[in-house]
Design an enzyme around this catalytic site. Structure first.
Site, PDB file in Angstrom:
ATOM      1  N   ASP A  13      29.970  45.010  27.815  1.00  0.00           N
ATOM      2  CA  ASP A  13      30.956  45.013  29.082  1.00  0.00           C
ATOM      3  C   ASP A  13      30.442  43.945  30.043  1.00  0.00           C
ATOM      4  O   ASP A  13      31.263  44.224  31.361  1.00  0.00           O
ATOM      5  CB  ASP A  13      30.525  46.405  29.900  1.00  0.00           C
ATOM      6  CG  ASP A  13      31.082  47.503  28.854  1.00  0.00           C
ATOM      7  OD1 ASP A  13      32.017  47.655  28.403  1.00  0.00           O
ATOM      8  OD2 ASP A  13      30.101  48.364  28.737  1.00  0.00           O
ATOM      9  N   HIS A  43      36.782  44.912  24.244  1.00  0.00           N
ATOM     10  CA  HIS A  43      36.788  43.719  24.818  1.00  0.00           C
ATOM     11  C   HIS A  43      38.533  43.454  25.679  1.00  0.00           C
ATOM     12  O   HIS A  43      39.252  43.102  25.178  1.00  0.00           O
ATOM     13  CB  HIS A  43      36.496  42.346  24.124  1.00  0.00           C
ATOM     14  CG  HIS A  43      35.174  42.339  23.294  1.00  0.00           C
ATOM     15  ND1 HIS A  43      35.034  41.508  22.546  1.00  0.00           N
ATOM     16  CD2 HIS A  43      34.496  43.321  23.370  1.00  0.00           C
ATOM     17  CE1 HIS A  43      33.634  41.831  21.881  1.00  0.00           C
ATOM     18  NE2 HIS A  43      33.577  42.880  22.486  1.00  0.00           N
TER      19      HIS A  43
END
Length: 425
Positions: A13, A43
């Site tokens: 992340d 993503h």
């Protein structure tokens, strides 16, 4: 620019997707190669005109016309999730994502049976859950280790073999988890996977070698180094090699090389359970992430202060990087209360660097136990990029001040001969 490998140095992340999108915007990038993980990846990319997509199996450069995606043999390919992702991209004005996709025939297939087994096993752990994404990644990998006939992408070209192998996975799932959730019939699953093979070009290893000769290629990693199957903090890890290793294996087979780019946030985050020494509940409350929240399987999204000790560990287990991309600098600039952890208090000892070694899950579990009791020793964050360069002894080559490519600021040249910028250990 040359070939580049993009890897997250944290728990995931950190913004790999937005960095890959930037690298593919306005440069001569031929393709994005995915080299670990599977449909559990998330993503996030936002375009300058406001479109948002969470890339899972497609490369995060797909918004740029002409940039291809190649799923290498190290990927775990989920055809059903891939079809859904292609549908969302189509709705966002990218109708040809599947036309620009190739998949290595040796890549493992993630099936509905793996996904159901994953959720059943995680549910059985109760309060001791590991924080799985619930997408079947670990079950796909573990099944393949135990069964030589695990289904692979190339099987989709052979309907009879595909049905036989899918039926074997279905039977294994039903035998192992008799009270698990319902899963589709093997024939129905085989029909869907066969349709995938009719739509996507399935190739051998030589295809990637050709891509590497025709233009710049970005290798896009999934998750983060601190979740690595061997070097992460066991058992709160993934069944995937999240370091540069898979990408560099593929490059070496083609006689090529690439620069290493490590991605990190200007503050720390973690999704789900596991050690997080610099976690700060106040930051978790004050810094919600619009694209990351609490998930049924993965657990809560947590925030904390920049952790130089954990990042040094990530650099040590990967052998260092040629440059760093630091994201969320806009957030850090608005938070003067952010700090940096330069060492841990572990059993009364000041520790600035964690021990590394060859793959050993017992050692990693012992490290996890120590980290769960460790306490951070903080210093003021100061200018984040400068602090990071100093703490990690590694140059920052890209600043990111927002989710779009327009918010990226190159800090110094990148893409030199690999190793020219790599910090010494």
């Amino acid at each position: 620019m040359g070939h580049v490998i993009v890897v997250d140095l944290g728990f995931g992340d950190a913004g790999k997707g937005t960095v890959v999108d930037h690298l593919c915007t306005g440069t001569e990038v031929t393709a994005v190669v995915r080299f670990n993980g599977g449909a559990q990846a998330a993503h996030n990319v936002v375009t300058p005109d406001g479109r948002h997509h969470t890339f899972a199996q497609f490369g995060s450069g797909t918004f740029t016309p002409g940039v291809r995606t190649h799923l290498s043999r190290f990927m775990l390919v989920d055809p059903l999730a891939l079809a859904a992702e292609a549908g969302h991209l189509r709705a966002l004005g990218v109708p040809d994502a599947l036309d620009r996709l190739t998949a290595d025939r040796d890549a493992l297939l993630t099936t509905p049976y793996h996904r159901a087994a994953n959720r059943a096993r995680e549910s059985a752990r109760g309060a001791a859950r590991h924080g799985s994404c619930g997408m079947g990644i670990g079950e796909t990998a573990s099944y393949a280790l135990a069964h030589g006939d695990a289904p692979r992408v190339g099987d989709c070209l052979s309907p009879l073999r595909l049905r036989r192998r899918l039926a074997a996975v279905r039977d294994w799932y039903r035998d192992t988890f008799p009270d698990g959730e319902d899963a589709p019939d093997a024939d129905a699953c085989a029909d869907a996977f066969t349709a995938f093979a009719e739509r996507v070009r399935i190739v051998g290893a030589g295809h990637l070698h050709g891509l590497l000769r025709t233009g710049n290629v970005v290798f896009e990693g999934a998750q983060g180094v601190l979740l690595d199957e061997w070097h992460g903090f066991h058992p709160y890890t993934t069944w995937s090699t999240t370091t540069f290793a898979n990408a560099e294996t593929l490059l070496a087979e083609a006689g090529a090389s690439a620069a290493r780019l490590g991605v990190l946030r200007a503050y720390a985050t973690r999704h789900g359970p596991g050690p997080f020494v610099t976690e700060d509940p106040a930051l978790t409350a004050d810094l919600p992430d619009p694209h990351n929240g609490t998930g049924r399987w993965q657990g809560a999204f947590r925030a904390g202060h920049l952790d130089a000790v954990a990042l040094r560990y990530a650099l040590d287990v990967t052998g260092g990087v040629d440059g760093l991309a630091v994201t969320h600098l806009d957030v850090a600039g608005a938070r003067p209360d952010l700090r940096v952890c330069l060492s841990y208090d572990m059993d009364g000892e000041q520790v600035g660097r964690l021990e590394t070694g060859p793959p050993d899950l017992h050692r990693q579990a012992a490290l996890t136990a120590r980290l769960l009791k460790a306490r951070p020793v903080y210093a003021p964050l100061g200018p984040p990029a400068e602090t990071i360069e100093d703490a990690l002894q590694t140059p920052v080559v890209l600043h990111s001040y927002g989710p779009t490519s327009a918010g990226k600021r190159p800090a110094q040249p990148f893409g030199r001969k690999p190793g020219s910028l790599r910090s010494s250990r």
